[in-house]
Design a protein around this motif. Sequence first.
Motif, PDB file in Angstrom:
ATOM      1  N   GLY A 151       1.014  -1.330  -0.150  1.00  7.92           N
ATOM      2  CA  GLY A 151       0.019   0.038  -0.022  1.00  7.92           C
ATOM      3  C   GLY A 151       0.762   1.316  -0.051  1.00  7.92           C
ATOM      4  N   GLN A 152       1.932   0.986   0.302  1.00 13.72           N
ATOM      5  CA  GLN A 152       2.926   2.577   0.378  1.00 13.72           C
ATOM      6  C   GLN A 152       3.644   2.747  -1.121  1.00 13.72           C
ATOM      7  OE1 GLN A 152       5.348   0.921   3.793  1.00 13.72           O
ATOM      8  NE2 GLN A 152       5.498   3.165   4.364  1.00 13.72           N
ATOM      9  N   LEU A 153       3.644   4.135  -1.334  1.00 18.65           N
ATOM     10  CA  LEU A 153       4.181   4.613  -2.579  1.00 18.65           C
ATOM     11  C   LEU A 153       5.677   4.272  -2.311  1.00 18.65           C
ATOM     12  CD1 LEU A 153       2.875   8.173  -2.746  1.00 18.65           C
ATOM     13  CD2 LEU A 153       2.244   6.069  -3.978  1.00 18.65           C
ATOM     14  N   VAL A 154       6.270   4.025  -3.517  1.00 20.58           N
ATOM     15  CA  VAL A 154       7.637   3.261  -3.763  1.00 20.58           C
ATOM     16  C   VAL A 154       8.752   3.869  -2.788  1.00 20.58           C
ATOM     17  CG1 VAL A 154       9.758   2.958  -5.202  1.00 20.58           C
ATOM     18  CG2 VAL A 154       7.363   2.354  -5.956  1.00 20.58           C
ATOM     19  N   GLU A 155       8.728   5.234  -2.960  1.00 23.58           N
ATOM     20  CA  GLU A 155      10.016   5.848  -2.038  1.00 23.58           C
ATOM     21  C   GLU A 155       9.479   5.755  -0.409  1.00 23.58           C
ATOM     22  OE1 GLU A 155      11.855  10.430  -1.449  1.00 23.58           O
ATOM     23  OE2 GLU A 155      11.788   9.379  -3.532  1.00 23.58           O
ATOM     24  N   ASP A 156       8.266   6.073  -0.046  1.00 24.38           N
ATOM     25  CA  ASP A 156       8.178   5.807   1.241  1.00 24.38           C
ATOM     26  C   ASP A 156       8.244   4.532   1.615  1.00 24.38           C
ATOM     27  OD1 ASP A 156       7.001   8.380   1.090  1.00 24.38           O
ATOM     28  OD2 ASP A 156       4.941   7.700   0.653  1.00 24.38           O
TER      29      ASP A 156
END
Length: 300
Positions: A151-156
């Motif tokens: 569920g997290q964006l790639v950089e996060d």
Amino acid sequence: MLKIGVLGLGNIAQKAYLPVMAAMQDQYEFHLTTRNPEKRAKLAAEYGFTHTHANLDELIAAKPTAVFVHTPTATHAAIIKQLLLHDINVYVDKPVATDLSAVQSLYDLAAARHLLLTCGFNRRFAPYNQQLKALPDKRLIFAEKVRETGGQLVEDAVFDLMIHTVDTGLFLLDEPLMSTDGRIVATEDGRLEQGYFSAQTAHEQLQVVTNMYGGVNLEQTTVQATAQRAMVTNLSTLTHFKTAQTQTTAFPDWTPTLEKRGFAPLIRAFLTAVATHGPNPVDPTSAITSHAVCRHLLSD
């Protein structure tokens, strides 16, 4: 008694830091800092802290020797710089920053002012990971982090989750890096599916995998040496493998979670280093390398 600031009293501070600090009030004078007056009063009363502040300027005016920074990542660089320029040692949650040049410049500033900048890589201090580190003649290291659903964006995800697995793997290596490789697999809407990183030394091979859609929550690190094999699962069990024999060790039931996960040992190590002007418990060069790996994975 040394004054120690705690800036930001969110989830990580409440779960992983304040319980340890509350038990050390006979050794250090802790100063809790948050803009939220209700939270400030509640946590001070809950843990018996007597010194609180509303903002960073108030905290700096109290002249702490060191400050634990538990604010959002985007605020880290500016806060760390301000503290270092006031000759205050800094402990900060990972990552120090997501901009590699900012990470390097902050460590350079700390070194120039003879101050500690310590990144909160707690897994290095987890007791069973320490036992993996002590194994001689390592050949293969496999560090894996699996989430049931992502569920997290790639950089996060890379700087929030994968950086821990990367740092654990690099920490376990005993020789200088010779080569590295890696790749990121993302969903169509920009969320991390898997992250892969590999590294080679003269005799060791490191494989790091972060799988955000694995159907299970799992953290597992395995070390294969020339004469033995050992594996740590979820930082709480250690399994040694021999031919036709497996031995698993677990902590006693009363061992606190923050001891098992390395938070308590790291907090103590940082405060001891501050009090004794000792070496940084999280080597700056190695911490910068872990940040660099994550940045390069995102850049490739």
